[in-house]
Motif scaffolding. Structure first.
Motif, PDB file in Angstrom:
ATOM      1  N   ILE A   1      31.890  38.341  50.602  1.00 57.65           N
ATOM      2  CA  ILE A   1      32.976  37.543  50.339  1.00 57.65           C
ATOM      3  C   ILE A   1      32.765  36.305  49.532  1.00 57.65           C
ATOM      4  O   ILE A   1      33.509  36.017  48.552  1.00 57.65           O
ATOM      5  CB  ILE A   1      34.007  37.263  51.539  1.00 57.65           C
ATOM      6  CG1 ILE A   1      34.472  38.401  52.348  1.00 57.65           C
ATOM      7  CG2 ILE A   1      34.844  36.078  51.373  1.00 57.65           C
ATOM      8  CD1 ILE A   1      35.168  38.001  53.655  1.00 57.65           C
ATOM      9  N   ALA A   2      31.533  35.622  49.777  1.00 61.38           N
ATOM     10  CA  ALA A   2      31.256  34.726  49.023  1.00 61.38           C
ATOM     11  C   ALA A   2      30.856  35.003  47.481  1.00 61.38           C
ATOM     12  O   ALA A   2      31.223  34.375  46.411  1.00 61.38           O
ATOM     13  CB  ALA A   2      30.060  33.926  49.648  1.00 61.38           C
ATOM     14  N   ALA A   3      30.219  36.187  47.579  1.00 60.89           N
ATOM     15  CA  ALA A   3      29.923  36.802  46.231  1.00 60.89           C
ATOM     16  C   ALA A   3      30.958  37.101  45.424  1.00 60.89           C
ATOM     17  O   ALA A   3      31.128  36.735  44.167  1.00 60.89           O
ATOM     18  CB  ALA A   3      28.998  37.882  46.273  1.00 60.89           C
ATOM     19  N   ILE A   4      32.125  37.702  45.953  1.00 60.13           N
ATOM     20  CA  ILE A   4      33.380  37.929  45.030  1.00 60.13           C
ATOM     21  C   ILE A   4      34.013  36.470  44.669  1.00 60.13           C
ATOM     22  O   ILE A   4      34.486  36.647  43.736  1.00 60.13           O
ATOM     23  CB  ILE A   4      34.240  38.741  46.101  1.00 60.13           C
ATOM     24  CG1 ILE A   4      33.366  40.334  46.267  1.00 60.13           C
ATOM     25  CG2 ILE A   4      35.483  38.793  45.620  1.00 60.13           C
ATOM     26  CD1 ILE A   4      33.911  41.177  47.565  1.00 60.13           C
TER      27      ILE A   4
ATOM     28  N   TRP B   1      34.661  35.803  40.957  1.00 59.30           N
ATOM     29  CA  TRP B   1      36.072  35.350  40.701  1.00 59.30           C
ATOM     30  C   TRP B   1      36.288  34.090  39.813  1.00 59.30           C
ATOM     31  O   TRP B   1      36.947  33.972  38.804  1.00 59.30           O
ATOM     32  CB  TRP B   1      36.949  35.618  41.657  1.00 59.30           C
ATOM     33  CG  TRP B   1      38.521  35.127  41.493  1.00 59.30           C
ATOM     34  CD1 TRP B   1      39.391  36.046  40.659  1.00 59.30           C
ATOM     35  CD2 TRP B   1      39.270  33.983  41.677  1.00 59.30           C
ATOM     36  NE1 TRP B   1      40.511  35.500  40.542  1.00 59.30           N
ATOM     37  CE2 TRP B   1      40.490  34.317  41.025  1.00 59.30           C
ATOM     38  CE3 TRP B   1      38.729  32.736  42.245  1.00 59.30           C
ATOM     39  CZ2 TRP B   1      41.234  33.204  41.567  1.00 59.30           C
ATOM     40  CZ3 TRP B   1      39.711  32.045  42.778  1.00 59.30           C
ATOM     41  CH2 TRP B   1      41.018  31.899  41.958  1.00 59.30           C
ATOM     42  N   LEU B   2      35.457  33.071  40.341  1.00 60.41           N
ATOM     43  CA  LEU B   2      35.624  31.623  39.680  1.00 60.41           C
ATOM     44  C   LEU B   2      34.762  31.686  38.349  1.00 60.41           C
ATOM     45  O   LEU B   2      35.180  30.872  37.503  1.00 60.41           O
ATOM     46  CB  LEU B   2      34.910  30.651  40.722  1.00 60.41           C
ATOM     47  CG  LEU B   2      35.877  30.333  41.953  1.00 60.41           C
ATOM     48  CD1 LEU B   2      34.934  29.599  42.826  1.00 60.41           C
ATOM     49  CD2 LEU B   2      37.217  29.716  41.453  1.00 60.41           C
ATOM     50  N   LEU B   3      33.697  32.420  38.254  1.00 61.30           N
ATOM     51  CA  LEU B   3      32.961  32.269  37.227  1.00 61.30           C
ATOM     52  C   LEU B   3      33.110  33.195  35.944  1.00 61.30           C
ATOM     53  O   LEU B   3      32.922  32.870  34.816  1.00 61.30           O
ATOM     54  CB  LEU B   3      31.503  32.345  37.593  1.00 61.30           C
ATOM     55  CG  LEU B   3      30.776  31.103  38.204  1.00 61.30           C
ATOM     56  CD1 LEU B   3      29.605  31.632  38.864  1.00 61.30           C
ATOM     57  CD2 LEU B   3      30.946  29.875  37.797  1.00 61.30           C
ATOM     58  N   VAL B   4      33.451  34.516  36.253  1.00 62.12           N
ATOM     59  CA  VAL B   4      33.754  35.317  35.339  1.00 62.12           C
ATOM     60  C   VAL B   4      34.955  35.550  34.933  1.00 62.12           C
ATOM     61  O   VAL B   4      35.306  35.882  33.529  1.00 62.12           O
ATOM     62  CB  VAL B   4      33.218  36.561  35.876  1.00 62.12           C
ATOM     63  CG1 VAL B   4      33.415  37.853  34.820  1.00 62.12           C
ATOM     64  CG2 VAL B   4      31.784  36.673  36.178  1.00 62.12           C
ATOM     65  N   LEU B   5      36.042  35.760  35.540  1.00 63.08           N
ATOM     66  CA  LEU B   5      37.554  35.769  35.131  1.00 63.08           C
ATOM     67  C   LEU B   5      38.068  34.746  33.884  1.00 63.08           C
ATOM     68  O   LEU B   5      37.770  33.602  34.056  1.00 63.08           O
ATOM     69  CB  LEU B   5      38.570  35.729  36.250  1.00 63.08           C
ATOM     70  CG  LEU B   5      38.104  37.131  37.340  1.00 63.08           C
ATOM     71  CD1 LEU B   5      39.206  36.909  38.291  1.00 63.08           C
ATOM     72  CD2 LEU B   5      38.510  38.421  36.529  1.00 63.08           C
ATOM     73  N   ASP B   6      38.522  35.232  33.191  1.00 62.49           N
ATOM     74  CA  ASP B   6      39.260  34.375  32.016  1.00 62.49           C
ATOM     75  C   ASP B   6      40.506  33.665  32.572  1.00 62.49           C
ATOM     76  O   ASP B   6      41.524  34.591  32.868  1.00 62.49           O
ATOM     77  CB  ASP B   6      39.490  35.382  30.744  1.00 62.49           C
ATOM     78  CG  ASP B   6      39.867  34.600  29.395  1.00 62.49           C
ATOM     79  OD1 ASP B   6      39.423  33.339  29.575  1.00 62.49           O
ATOM     80  OD2 ASP B   6      40.575  35.144  28.732  1.00 62.49           O
ATOM     81  N   ARG B   7      40.564  32.355  32.723  1.00 62.31           N
ATOM     82  CA  ARG B   7      41.923  31.764  33.024  1.00 62.31           C
ATOM     83  C   ARG B   7      42.171  30.639  32.339  1.00 62.31           C
ATOM     84  O   ARG B   7      41.885  29.471  32.800  1.00 62.31           O
ATOM     85  CB  ARG B   7      41.519  31.176  34.664  1.00 62.31           C
ATOM     86  CG  ARG B   7      41.154  32.385  35.749  1.00 62.31           C
ATOM     87  CD  ARG B   7      40.899  31.918  36.945  1.00 62.31           C
ATOM     88  NE  ARG B   7      39.609  31.132  36.834  1.00 62.31           N
ATOM     89  CZ  ARG B   7      39.341  30.288  37.499  1.00 62.31           C
ATOM     90  NH1 ARG B   7      39.987  29.724  38.707  1.00 62.31           N
ATOM     91  NH2 ARG B   7      38.200  29.347  37.410  1.00 62.31           N
TER      92      ARG B   7
END
Length: 105
Positions: free
Chosen positions: A7-10, A14-20
């Protein structure tokens, strides 16, 4: 224990890779086709004027960083148009969401 690591890895992924981006504007033929995020009325007017005078295709993304707002353009947007947009962009006046939070004094 293993599921906590997964869960921590996900969450980190999510915080680092997704374009937001805070603001996303898609242009086609100089017209604003799609807008995601809060687009101030004056900026919308200025972008419409820029697109009307010199039509172009592409997108604009605005990211909120610690140092301030960073603009990213698609490669299809000419450099002269990018500079015109940077000149009219309200770097200090862009809100993160549609509702502005009031600070307590």
């Amino acid at each position: 224990m293993m599921y906590i690591i997964i869960i921590a890895a996900i969450v980190i992924f999510w915080l680092l890779v997704l374009d937001r981006p805070v603001l996303y504007v898609h242009f086609k033929g100089g017209q604003l086709v799609k807008v995601k995020g809060h687009l101030p009325v004056t900026l919308k007017h200025n972008l419409t004027e820029i697109g009307h005078h010199s039509p172009f295709n592409g997108y604009l993304k605005a990211y909120q960083r610690r140092e301030g707002i960073r603009l990213k353009f698609s490669p299809s947007v000419p450099k002269s148009i990018q500079q015109r947009i940077r000149n009219v962009f309200p770097f200090n006046g862009l809100k993160k969401s549609g509702i502005e939070k009031k600070k307590k004094h």
